[in-house]
Design a protein around this motif. Sequence first.
Motif, PDB file in Angstrom:
ATOM      1  N   VAL A  49       0.853  -1.177   0.000  1.00  0.00           N
ATOM      2  CA  VAL A  49       0.000   0.000   0.000  1.00  0.00           C
ATOM      3  C   VAL A  49       0.895   1.235   0.000  1.00  0.00           C
ATOM      4  N   LEU A  50       0.625   2.133  -0.932  1.00  0.00           N
ATOM      5  CA  LEU A  50       1.285   3.434  -0.969  1.00  0.00           C
ATOM      6  C   LEU A  50       0.232   4.430  -0.491  1.00  0.00           C
ATOM      7  N   LEU A  51       0.445   5.008   0.688  1.00  0.00           N
ATOM      8  CA  LEU A  51      -0.600   5.719   1.411  1.00  0.00           C
ATOM      9  C   LEU A  51      -0.230   7.170   1.684  1.00  0.00           C
ATOM     10  N   ASP A  52      -1.079   8.080   1.197  1.00  0.00           N
ATOM     11  CA  ASP A  52      -0.913   9.502   1.483  1.00  0.00           C
ATOM     12  C   ASP A  52      -1.251   9.743   2.953  1.00  0.00           C
ATOM     13  N   VAL A  53      -0.579  10.689   3.585  1.00  0.00           N
ATOM     14  CA  VAL A  53      -0.846  11.007   4.981  1.00  0.00           C
ATOM     15  C   VAL A  53      -2.028  11.959   5.107  1.00  0.00           C
ATOM     16  N   MET A  54      -1.997  13.051   4.363  1.00  0.00           N
ATOM     17  CA  MET A  54      -3.014  14.089   4.528  1.00  0.00           C
ATOM     18  C   MET A  54      -4.141  13.915   3.515  1.00  0.00           C
ATOM     19  N   MET A  55      -5.261  13.378   4.005  1.00  0.00           N
ATOM     20  CA  MET A  55      -6.449  13.192   3.181  1.00  0.00           C
ATOM     21  C   MET A  55      -7.650  13.688   3.971  1.00  0.00           C
ATOM     22  N   PRO A  56      -8.681  14.150   3.287  1.00  0.00           N
ATOM     23  CA  PRO A  56      -9.869  14.617   4.005  1.00  0.00           C
ATOM     24  C   PRO A  56     -10.596  13.453   4.672  1.00  0.00           C
ATOM     25  N   VAL A  78       3.404  -1.111   4.077  1.00  0.00           N
ATOM     26  CA  VAL A  78       2.782   0.190   3.862  1.00  0.00           C
ATOM     27  C   VAL A  78       3.881   1.244   3.749  1.00  0.00           C
ATOM     28  N   VAL A  79       3.842   1.983   2.643  1.00  0.00           N
ATOM     29  CA  VAL A  79       4.750   3.101   2.418  1.00  0.00           C
ATOM     30  C   VAL A  79       3.884   4.356   2.460  1.00  0.00           C
ATOM     31  N   MET A  80       4.181   5.249   3.392  1.00  0.00           N
ATOM     32  CA  MET A  80       3.420   6.493   3.500  1.00  0.00           C
ATOM     33  C   MET A  80       4.183   7.602   2.793  1.00  0.00           C
ATOM     34  N   VAL A  81       3.410   8.497   2.157  1.00  0.00           N
ATOM     35  CA  VAL A  81       3.998   9.662   1.492  1.00  0.00           C
ATOM     36  C   VAL A  81       3.313  10.912   2.030  1.00  0.00           C
ATOM     37  N   THR A  82       4.121  11.957   2.224  1.00  0.00           N
ATOM     38  CA  THR A  82       3.548  13.175   2.769  1.00  0.00           C
ATOM     39  C   THR A  82       4.316  14.406   2.322  1.00  0.00           C
ATOM     40  N   ALA A  83       3.582  15.485   2.157  1.00  0.00           N
ATOM     41  CA  ALA A  83       4.198  16.775   1.876  1.00  0.00           C
ATOM     42  C   ALA A  83       4.633  17.448   3.171  1.00  0.00           C
ATOM     43  N   ALA A  84       4.134  16.955   4.295  1.00  0.00           N
ATOM     44  CA  ALA A  84       4.457  17.518   5.611  1.00  0.00           C
ATOM     45  C   ALA A  84       5.266  16.502   6.412  1.00  0.00           C
ATOM     46  N   LEU A 101       8.579   5.897   5.048  1.00  0.00           N
ATOM     47  CA  LEU A 101       7.944   7.205   4.936  1.00  0.00           C
ATOM     48  C   LEU A 101       8.734   7.991   3.902  1.00  0.00           C
ATOM     49  N   LEU A 102       8.054   8.432   2.837  1.00  0.00           N
ATOM     50  CA  LEU A 102       8.701   9.174   1.766  1.00  0.00           C
ATOM     51  C   LEU A 102       8.103  10.569   1.655  1.00  0.00           C
ATOM     52  N   PRO A 103       8.939  11.550   1.341  1.00  0.00           N
ATOM     53  CA  PRO A 103       8.422  12.920   1.172  1.00  0.00           C
ATOM     54  C   PRO A 103       7.789  13.115  -0.197  1.00  0.00           C
ATOM     55  N   LYS A 104       6.875  14.084  -0.261  1.00  0.00           N
ATOM     56  CA  LYS A 104       6.355  14.562  -1.541  1.00  0.00           C
ATOM     57  C   LYS A 104       7.102  15.836  -1.868  1.00  0.00           C
ATOM     58  N   PRO A 105       7.374  16.136  -3.108  1.00  0.00           N
ATOM     59  CA  PRO A 105       6.991  15.329  -4.258  1.00  0.00           C
ATOM     60  C   PRO A 105       7.743  14.005  -4.283  1.00  0.00           C
ATOM     61  N   ILE A 106       7.085  13.003  -4.813  1.00  0.00           N
ATOM     62  CA  ILE A 106       7.634  11.647  -4.817  1.00  0.00           C
ATOM     63  C   ILE A 106       8.778  11.555  -5.813  1.00  0.00           C
TER      64      ILE A 106
END
Length: 125
Positions: A49-56, A78-84, A101-106
Amino acid sequence: MSAVLVVDDDAGVRGYVGDLLEMNGHDVRFAIDGPAALEAIRTERPDCVLLDVMMPGMSGHQVLTEIRRTDGGSQLPVVMVTAAAGDSQSWEAWTGGVDFLLPKPIDSEQLLRVLGYLATGSACA
């Protein structure tokens, strides 16, 4: 080939990551939010799973918690990606049981390396 579930509310990110993963031999599935991701995992379990952190509505951290509570969820990479990617976001991700945990931009090369690394212990690549 592996099945990767990409969870992100941003259509542009889903498109970019989906194209990248498909070009590298992955079967890509998509979810636009946390509830859709959890349903997709229940319906047809992905290999990663590639999962964004900040979602509504439901954050990636909340989704990760629910994944880890499910039967076999502790083994699902699970790999999380976030701009924060600040300290508090990182701490919450690591204590929640994220694999990476990977930063955005990917960074496409970094993402592919992470999936390759996870493949050594799972079906991620």
